[in-house]
Design a protein around this motif. Structure first.
Motif, PDB file in Angstrom:
ATOM      1  N   ASP B 335       0.795  -1.227   0.000  1.00 25.11           N
ATOM      2  CA  ASP B 335       0.000   0.000   0.000  1.00 25.11           C
ATOM      3  C   ASP B 335       0.826   1.276   0.000  1.00 25.11           C
ATOM      4  N   THR B 336       2.138   1.136  -0.025  1.00 25.57           N
ATOM      5  CA  THR B 336       2.949   2.332  -0.219  1.00 25.57           C
ATOM      6  C   THR B 336       4.245   1.946  -0.927  1.00 25.57           C
ATOM      7  N   ILE B 337       5.222   2.859  -0.926  1.00 27.65           N
ATOM      8  CA  ILE B 337       6.347   2.710  -1.842  1.00 27.65           C
ATOM      9  C   ILE B 337       7.527   1.924  -1.273  1.00 27.65           C
ATOM     10  N   PHE B 338       7.391   1.358  -0.056  1.00 24.61           N
ATOM     11  CA  PHE B 338       8.470   0.532   0.486  1.00 24.61           C
ATOM     12  C   PHE B 338       8.045  -0.929   0.492  1.00 24.61           C
ATOM     13  N   PRO B 339       8.990  -1.851   0.331  1.00 26.13           N
ATOM     14  CA  PRO B 339       8.622  -3.271   0.395  1.00 26.13           C
ATOM     15  C   PRO B 339       8.093  -3.640   1.782  1.00 26.13           C
ATOM     16  N   HIS B 342      10.376  -4.745   4.760  1.00 28.30           N
ATOM     17  CA  HIS B 342      11.506  -3.919   5.145  1.00 28.30           C
ATOM     18  C   HIS B 342      11.116  -3.031   6.322  1.00 28.30           C
ATOM     19  N   TRP B 343      12.128  -2.656   7.132  1.00 32.02           N
ATOM     20  CA  TRP B 343      11.817  -1.836   8.323  1.00 32.02           C
ATOM     21  C   TRP B 343      11.290  -0.451   7.986  1.00 32.02           C
ATOM     22  N   SER B 344      11.349  -0.042   6.739  1.00 31.71           N
ATOM     23  CA  SER B 344      10.834   1.274   6.367  1.00 31.71           C
ATOM     24  C   SER B 344       9.330   1.237   6.077  1.00 31.71           C
ATOM     25  N   TYR B 345       8.735   0.039   6.039  1.00 36.52           N
ATOM     26  CA  TYR B 345       7.314  -0.065   5.678  1.00 36.52           C
ATOM     27  C   TYR B 345       6.424   0.202   6.887  1.00 36.52           C
ATOM     28  N   PRO B 346       5.517   1.178   6.789  1.00 38.96           N
ATOM     29  CA  PRO B 346       4.605   1.435   7.908  1.00 38.96           C
ATOM     30  C   PRO B 346       3.487   0.398   7.912  1.00 38.96           C
ATOM     31  N   GLN B 347       3.523  -0.508   8.891  1.00 35.92           N
ATOM     32  CA  GLN B 347       2.542  -1.598   8.890  1.00 35.92           C
ATOM     33  C   GLN B 347       1.124  -1.075   9.115  1.00 35.92           C
ATOM     34  N   MET B 511       3.400   9.100   1.089  1.00 36.53           N
ATOM     35  CA  MET B 511       3.341   8.667  -0.303  1.00 36.53           C
ATOM     36  C   MET B 511       2.085   7.837  -0.564  1.00 36.53           C
ATOM     37  N   ARG B 512       1.564   7.201   0.480  1.00 34.19           N
ATOM     38  CA  ARG B 512       0.283   6.492   0.350  1.00 34.19           C
ATOM     39  C   ARG B 512      -0.835   7.503   0.090  1.00 34.19           C
ATOM     40  N   TRP B 517       3.148   7.289  -6.895  1.00 33.33           N
ATOM     41  CA  TRP B 517       3.373   5.930  -7.363  1.00 33.33           C
ATOM     42  C   TRP B 517       2.161   5.155  -6.884  1.00 33.33           C
ATOM     43  N   VAL B 518       1.455   4.489  -7.793  1.00 32.90           N
ATOM     44  CA  VAL B 518       0.362   3.623  -7.357  1.00 32.90           C
ATOM     45  C   VAL B 518       0.943   2.229  -7.155  1.00 32.90           C
ATOM     46  N   PRO B 519       1.133   1.806  -5.885  1.00 34.17           N
ATOM     47  CA  PRO B 519       1.783   0.514  -5.660  1.00 34.17           C
ATOM     48  C   PRO B 519       0.879  -0.636  -6.095  1.00 34.17           C
ATOM     49  N   LEU B 520       1.440  -1.646  -6.742  1.00 32.98           N
ATOM     50  CA  LEU B 520       0.640  -2.765  -7.227  1.00 32.98           C
ATOM     51  C   LEU B 520       0.865  -4.019  -6.387  1.00 32.98           C
TER      52      LEU B 520
END
Lengths: 320, 553
Positions: B335-339, B342-347, B511-512, B517-520
């Protein structure tokens, strides 16, 4: 013969220059260049730009072309943009496998087409004739990548008779006879693909050429003199019918070369065709140009050879 | 070339024999399921360069990490652990990192590894003539710019303290400096230093690498394979295998070779998963990756500049269909631009729902009214072109899904398929003279592309800050969000890891909202492994994660 030869060689030289011009033009006109395929978050555009300048990619097309021609005239084919390899050695190492594949396919194609063409011409409009004709049409119509995948499925995956890909069994570390046998086994499927598509067309031509000859007066004469049918077919009709076939051979060479692009890719064969495809996608002009030029030389040589064979095969043909 | 190769390999043979005799005494003993033998694996493309400092791609790195080692290397949880360095420490002001090399490290030719080799490697990246493109990674080092400009004889920020100790000093505290160090394979000075840096790409060392990693380079047959053999003197203990062969070929060809037993392991395209699973001799390994696919939008286009339109696109696209259908479940939405792993992804990021009804409502509200099959506003049709790069079959197949989904909400999408190099000419355009220029509305509307974290989320900087729009950087879409810029810059200087992950997670939330970037989806990587190969355990770090422990029966 000699003046003819010189004349043809001079023509070929002109054609080669034209081919190089067009091939280079198309390469440079294709959108993007070698460095633009290296988009990496850790490498900023300024670094890519510096690399473009180093390779001369920032220059206008005619400057790049003149530079390339100048280097080639001095015998320097340059270095691969993608790998830094000297192009002559890089492409050179791929000629052997391609020639092995093409040469074998060419010989088998020729033998098969002449044999089947003669046999079907001798018994026209029989079950055999229709069968071969049908198979030939199938061979022409089915794309070679499909044939290749179907063969791999049946003979490698299901029956396990032949390996799927590569030049040899790399991990086995074979030498001597076992290595030769191993390499032959690797050759079978790719050669079959090239033969199926190549022979299909040639067999049709041989058949109609032989059929034409069989209707000639001299054949009737030979038969009425009591010459055996097999002898009539092979000694008289076949020999004369090969004339148009020779002309076709000149065309068959470039066709095999084109076919090898797909066949080499599907069978992971380390030849020029596969390298050409990779170079085009990587915008690796020096490598792609070298292969294009080599292919052009082969085609010109093929048609020259066909013309000369024509004179040899038919005493009526004289180049003077 | 051939004579040189021969001499080198003879020399190598002698030296390796000596080294192994020496190493037997005190080398680390590895526990192997079996010792010796040859394994054959495959990758889908041939490497370009084997000198790790020349424009590396994943296919290059997959080979290089067999031959080379780094000071530190990533762990499975994406922290860093000692590799050639046994320890490291940071200075009080957080500007200097000092690394201590392990004792007794040797190169594959038996020469000892010293701190000078480390300094040589990093200094080369700043050399004025260095052709490999990686200068920017270390340009933060003190004195790197001066050395690069030719106004200094060395990089003052790289200091050799003794044979086993080397320090790096940055001009200011730089949080992602550990990932930078962890991304550089160390080169032996006595081999690579003998070649002019400017000639590194053309030199034979770019095809016949020599390092201090687990495997010794043996041979490279272009178009066919690369062969390496176990390094007896590897600091972590000799690998279990004697030899490893890596073949290159088309995905389907390599799948066939795997199914027929010619390969011990190979990456598997999603379409091949079923055939691997139904084969009793093979096992399917499913591995999470750090890359994902997205739709990029040209924010200079007035249609796409409207957040409502981007949001409508995100709501209309049926990403479940992509994950369940195209990926056959081997992956997930994001739902956003980080995998997501990864620790950068806001759960806690707000999920993007599949809601065509809401998409229609948003477009109605934005003034795009349905007229016939498609919507229009002020006589202008709601039509966008989607650029689709070839090379990833699953991604290519998402294009018609996106087209159909958007048609259902009244947005017209025309698909244009092109190879990657062509797409780049739209994203990073050049003028008629070949000079890079700024992106305009006309260059593109929508495009499909993949992205992922190589080592650190700081890599996104160039994609997200306004000063890095082409020609200066990779912000092709033209995103300009002051909060995002501020956070991205803060992420570079925030040293506390928890705080730092909060910074990037906030970028993720912003970014969400933006949906520039529309994450797929995030696809998993599949590998097929034959029964003969034991210990094959790729993870988020890649296929070779535990290559030294592979063994064959």
């Amino acid at each position: 013969m000699l003046p003819f030869l010189l004349n043809r060689l001079a023509q070929s030289a002109v054609i080669l220059v034209l081919v190089s011009f067009v091939a280079f033009g198309i390469s440079v006109a294709a959108p993007g260049n070698a460095m633009q395929t290296f988009i990496d978050p850790n490498i900023p555009p300024s670094q890519l730009r510096a690399a473009e300048e180093r390779l001369g990619l920032d220059q206008p097309a005619h400057v790049q072309y003149t530079r390339w021609v100048g280097e080639v005239a001095r015998g320097n084919l340059g270095y691969s943009f993608r790998t830094g390899r000297p192009v002559a050695a890089f492409v050179g190492s791929r000629i052997g496998p391609t020639f092995l594949l093409m040469g074998t396919a060419f010989a088998v194609t020729l033998a098969l087409a002449i044999w089947l063409g003669t046999v079907t011409a001798a018994r026209p409009y029989t079950v055999l004739d229709y069968g071969v004709t049908g198979a030939a049409f199938a061979g022409i119509s089915v794309p070679s990548f499909f044939t290749a995948m179907a063969l791999i499925y049946v003979f490698s995956l299901e029956l396990r008779w032949f390996p799927t890909s590569g030049l040899e069994s790399y991990a086995a570390g074979l030498t001597g006879w076992p290595q030769l046998v191993d390499r032959l086994r690797h050759l079978v499927l790719p050669v079959t693909v090239l033969v199926l598509t190549g022979a299909a067309e040639l067999v049709r031509h041989v058949r109609s050429a032989v059929l034409d000859e069989l209707r000639q007066d001299y054949v009737r004469t030979a038969r009425s003199k009591g010459v055996r049918e097999g002898h009539v077919l092979r000694r008289h009709a076949l020999r004369n019918s090969l004339l148009p076939v020779i002309t076709l051979l000149g065309v068959a060479l470039p066709r095999l070369l084109a076919g090898s692009v797909i066949t080499e890719t599907v069978f992971a064969w380390p030849g020029m065709g596969r390298l050409l495809v990779e170079s085009v996608f990587a915008r690796d002009y020096p490598v792609a140009m070298a292969i294009n030029m080599l292919a052009a030389v082969l085609v010109l040589l093929g048609s020259l050879l066909a013309d000369m064979l024509y004179a040899v095969a038919d005493p009526r043909v004289r180049y003077s | 070339m051939s004579r040189r190769t021969l001499t080198r390999s003879l020399l190598l043979a002698v030296v390796v024999a000596c080294a192994s005799a020496y190493a037997q005494g005190d080398a680390v003993q590895r526990t192997c399921a079996a010792q010796g033998g040859t394994a054959t694996i495959a990758q889908w493309s041939e490497p370009g360069n084997l000198n790790p400092l020349i424009f590396p791609t994943t296919y290059d790195t997959n080979i290089q990490e067999l031959v080379f080692a780094r000071l530190i290397r990533p762990t499975e949880t994406l922290a860093f652990e000692p590799d050639m360095a046994e320890s490291w420490e940071a200075s009080e002001d957080a500007r200097t990192l000092t690394f201590t090399l392990r004792e007794g490290l040797t190169w594959h030719d038996g020469e000892p590894v010293t701190a000078d080799d480390v300094a040589f490697t990093f200094t080369a990246m700043a050399h004025p003539e260095y052709p490999g493109g990686r200068f920017a990674e270390i340009s933060i080092l003190e004195g790197a710019q001066d050395y690069n400009a030719g106004s200094a004889d060395s990089v003052s920020g790289i200091q050799v303290l003794d044979d086993r100790t080397v320090s790096f000093t940055t001009t200011e505290p730089f949080a992602p400096f550990l990932p930078v160090i962890g991304g550089v394979f160390i080169l032996p000075e006595h081999v690579y230093g003998a070649v002019e840096v400017a000639r590194w790409q053309e030199d034979v060392t770019n095809r016949e690498p020599l390092g201090s990693g687990p495997f010794v380079f043996q041979q490279y047959r272009p178009g066919e394979f690369i062969e390496v053999s176990a390094f007896d003197g590897y600091w972590e203990g000799r690998p279990c295998l004697d030899r490893l062969i890596v073949r290159f070929g088309d995905q389907n060809t390599m799948l066939a070779a795997l199914l027929s037993g010619e390969l011990d392991a190979a990456p598997v395209p999603i379409d091949g998963a079923a055939s691997v699973e139904s084969n009793p001799d093979l096992e399917l390994h499913v591995v999470d990756a750090l890359s994902f696919q997205y739709i990029g939008t040209n924010l200079r286009n007035p249609i796409l500049a409207d957040p409502a339109v981007r949001q409508a696109i995100a709501l209309a696209v049926n990403r479940d269909a992509m994950v369940d259908g195209l990926l056959q479940g081997y992956g997930s939405k994001l739902d956003t631009i980080f995998p997501t792993n990864h620790w950068s992804y806001p759960q806690d990021v707000e999920a993007i729902e599949h809601d065509p009804e809401a998409a229609r409502a948003l477009l109605d509200e934005a003034g795009w009214t349905q007229s016939g099959q498609y919507r229009a506003k002020d006589g202008q049709e709601l039509a966008l072109t989607l650029y689709v790069p070839t090379g990833n079959q699953v991604r290519e197949r998402t294009a018609p899904i996106i087209q159909a989904n958007l048609r259902q909400v009244g947005v017209r999408v025309d698909i244009e398929t092109m190879d990657f190099a062509t797409l780049v000419t739209h994203l990073m355009p050049q003028d008629a003279q070949g000079t890079p220029r700024a992106v305009t509305t006309e260059d593109f509307d929508l495009f499909l592309l993949g992205y992922g974290i190589e080592r650190d989320p700081n890599e996104y900087l160039s994609y997200l800050i306004p000063s890095d729009m082409p020609p200066n950087g990779f912000n092709f879409i033209g995103v300009d969000i002051p909060e995002v810029e501020e956070l991205m810059l803060r992420g570079r200087v925030t040293l506390d890891q928890d705080e730092r992950s909060q910074v990037y997670q906030e970028v993720g939330r912003l970014m969400r909202e933006s949906l520039a970037w529309v994450p797929l989806y995030q696809a998993q990587e599949l590998y097929g492994v034959g029964a003969r190969l034991e210990g094959f355990q790729p993870d988020v770090r890649g296929v070779n994660a535990n290559v030294a422990n592979w063994s064959v029966r």
